[in-house]
Structure formats: C-alpha cells, structure tokens
Enzyme design. Structure first.
Site, mmCIF file in Angstrom:
data_model
loop_
_atom_site.group_PDB
_atom_site.id
_atom_site.type_symbol
_atom_site.label_atom_id
_atom_site.label_comp_id
_atom_site.label_asym_id
_atom_site.label_seq_id
_atom_site.Cartn_x
_atom_site.Cartn_y
_atom_site.Cartn_z
ATOM 1 N N HIS A 118 -35.444 26.948 -6.956
ATOM 2 C CA HIS A 118 -34.639 26.922 -5.725
ATOM 3 C C HIS A 118 -33.195 27.367 -5.964
ATOM 4 O O HIS A 118 -32.565 27.912 -5.071
ATOM 5 C CB HIS A 118 -34.657 25.494 -5.165
ATOM 6 N N ASP B 166 -40.071 27.666 -6.313
ATOM 7 C CA ASP B 166 -39.185 26.798 -5.528
ATOM 8 C C ASP B 166 -39.996 25.602 -5.017
ATOM 9 O O ASP B 166 -40.931 25.774 -4.242
ATOM 10 C CB ASP B 166 -38.610 27.608 -4.364
ATOM 11 N N TRP C 175 -34.496 27.565 3.956
ATOM 12 C CA TRP C 175 -35.178 26.318 4.365
ATOM 13 C C TRP C 175 -34.906 26.101 5.842
ATOM 14 O O TRP C 175 -33.753 26.121 6.284
ATOM 15 C CB TRP C 175 -34.629 25.154 3.554
ATOM 16 N N PHE D 166 -27.768 22.529 1.581
ATOM 17 C CA PHE D 166 -27.662 21.073 1.725
ATOM 18 C C PHE D 166 -26.956 20.457 0.511
ATOM 19 O O PHE D 166 -27.388 20.667 -0.622
ATOM 20 C CB PHE D 166 -29.075 20.511 1.851
ATOM 21 N N SER E 75 -30.657 28.346 1.105
ATOM 22 C CA SER E 75 -31.442 27.182 1.506
ATOM 23 C C SER E 75 -31.202 26.825 2.966
ATOM 24 O O SER E 75 -31.488 27.630 3.832
ATOM 25 C CB SER E 75 -31.152 26.022 0.557
ATOM 26 N N MET E 76 -30.659 25.647 3.297
ATOM 27 C CA MET E 76 -30.357 25.386 4.709
ATOM 28 C C MET E 76 -29.352 26.415 5.227
ATOM 29 O O MET E 76 -29.327 26.689 6.436
ATOM 30 C CB MET E 76 -29.815 23.974 4.896
HETATM 31 O O1 9J3 Z 1 -30.261 23.439 1.592
HETATM 32 C C1 9J3 Z 1 -31.231 23.058 0.937
HETATM 33 O O2 9J3 Z 1 -31.255 22.998 -0.315
HETATM 34 C C2 9J3 Z 1 -32.399 22.575 1.775
HETATM 35 C C3 9J3 Z 1 -33.474 21.863 1.096
HETATM 36 C C4 9J3 Z 1 -33.456 20.368 1.306
HETATM 37 O O3 9J3 Z 1 -32.998 19.636 0.495
HETATM 38 O O4 9J3 Z 1 -34.013 19.899 2.463
HETATM 39 C C5 9J3 Z 1 -34.352 18.520 2.492
HETATM 40 C C6 9J3 Z 1 -33.956 17.875 3.760
#
Ligand code: 9J3
Ligand code: ZN
Length: 261
Positions: free
Chosen positions: A210, A178, A157, A64, A132-133
C-alpha cells in the site's frame, strides 16, 4: 508476478527528460501555513523557476492519517518536469475520501486564485493526484469537476466502487500486494468502471504494498509524468511510455489502457 518480461526501446531524445527521474527544470518550493489555506491544511508549493509562460498545476492529497510527507517526493519530481505542484495536509488526518476530493479542488483554487505563484499557473490546465483515501478523493474531485485535464489515484481507497461519471483522463496506480486497499476491491473495479468515452490506464506495481508510492517509485513516476505531459500539456513526446506502455517486469505487474490516445 509478471507473466513475461521484455525490453521496450525508448527514443534517445528523451534521455535528458527521463520521466523516471527529476526533469530538466530548476525548481524551488515555498510553504503555506494552515491559517493561510482556505479549505485544507498546511501546504507546500513546488514550482519550476526555469520555465517561461504559464504551466500546468497539480494538487496532491495524502491518505488516511498521513501528512503531505507521504506524497512529497512528487513535488520536486513534477516541478522539475515543468508543473506547479501543491501538496497539503488534510484538515484532519481522518477525513474521508470525498472530503479529500473537495480539499484537492480547494487547493487548486488557492493555487490559481490566491497563491504567490498564481501567475505561473494556467487555470485551464489542472490535474489531481492522491494516495489511498486521497486517491479516492482524486476520483471524487474529477467526478465533480470534469474540466480537470488529468487524474492519478495512487493505491486508491473508496467505498464507492463505480466511477462512470469520471470523464477526465485517469491513470490508476494499484499495488499488487496491497492489503489495505486491495486492488481487487478498489483500483481494479474503479478502473473497469471508468466510461468508454474517456481515456484511462491502469498500472499495477509488481510485488508492491500500500505504501509503494509513498516514496520515489520509478514506474509510477514514468507513467505519471508521461500522463500529465500528454493530457495536461498536450505534449505527445512522451507517448512511447503510454502506448503500448510498460510490459510486465520486476516492477510492473500489469498495464492496461485505452490506447491509442
Ligand atoms: O488512506 C488510506 O490509507 C485508506 C485506507 C484505510 O486505512 O481505510 C480504512 C478506513
Ligand atoms: Zn491485477
């Protein structure tokens, strides 16, 4: 922190191919403009120049609001170990995990079907990774394309906590501290939801945040290179890194797996 520490002996013959560092192959990279990439954003392709025949391909998504710079250390790392790698910016920095999964698959299709290095890539030996995403997207990509040979979500995530549909061999990397994708709410339930009939492993980085995998992370490198060697290439010479895998240490909080495989 780790429950205990121990020294793990490694075969001397792997010294030249140490998966914690760049590997033995010469490599280079080429960039692709956003306008030239169907279904995803601007990209960079890292590829070995001293390999013969075709090699495995790996697509990697950032998370993200991140750009490909968040995962770019893996380009040279994996290319130097003999993989063709495509990193990319997502269409929007705000794209959700499932969109990132679709973009990972579009990047693999571009790599094998259109890119300047398509003749170097074996279309039957493909893998996905992401942060993450992008790690949630990695699970989504594997769920929708079971022919993938390996998946490696990094600090993943996703709102979907259960992934029993993923039969691709999957290495999940979590970070102990994280606070954005807490392992108790993301990486660990994702891992425990993977089906019993598929190989998987869980590496949790000790005292890590993270962003631990947004730059060279040796523990992640060792497990990722070894995972790709085993499951993408069928190369068992790195298996001592996978089974039994790393003991708790200053960098490893825990490791779980479906060993032996
Ligand atoms: O890609 C990410 O770092 C996902 C974590 C995030 O900020 O989700 C909040 C909507
Ligand atoms: Zn844990």
């Amino acid at each position: 922190g780790p429950a205990s520490a121990s020294v793990v002996e490694r075969p001397q013959t792997l010294a030249a191919n140490n998966p914690a560092r760049n590997g033995p192959y010469a490599y280079t990279s080429t960039t692709v403009s956003d306008a030239a990439t169907p279904g995803f954003g601007a990209a960079t392709i890292y590829y070995p120049t001293s390999t013969t025949g075709t090699v495995g391909g790996v697509a990697i998504s950032p998370g993200f609001t991140e750009s490909q710079s968040a995962i770019s250390w893996l380009g040279p790392r994996l290319a130097s170990h003999g993989f063709v790698v495509i990193t990319f910016n997502t269409n929007s920095g705000l794209d959700n995990p499932d969109s990132r999964g679709a973009q990972l698959l579009a990047a693999l299709d571009y790599l094998t079907g259109t890119s300047a290095v398509k003749s170097k890539v074996d279309p039957s030996r493909l893998a996905v990774m992401g942060h993450s995403m992008g790690g949630g997207g990695t699970l989504a990509a594997a769920k929708s394309r079971p022919s993938l040979k390996a998946a490696i979500p990094l600090a993943p995530w996703h709102t979907d906590k259960t992934w029993p549909e993923v039969t691709t061999p999957t290495l999940i990397v979590g970070a102990e501290n994280d606070t954005i994708a807490p392992v108790a709410d993301h990486a660990e339930p994702f891992y425990t939801s993977l089906p019993a009939n598929a190989e998987h492993a869980y590496l949790e980085l000790n005292n890590a945040s993270h962003s631990a995998t947004n730059s060279d992370n040796p523990a992640t490198s060792v497990q990722s290179v070894s995972w790709l060697k085993h499951f993408v290439n069928g190369d068992t010479s790195y298996d001592s890194y996978l089974c039994p895998g790393p003991a708790p240490s200053s960098t490893v909080e825990e490791y779980r797996s479906t060993c032996p495989f």
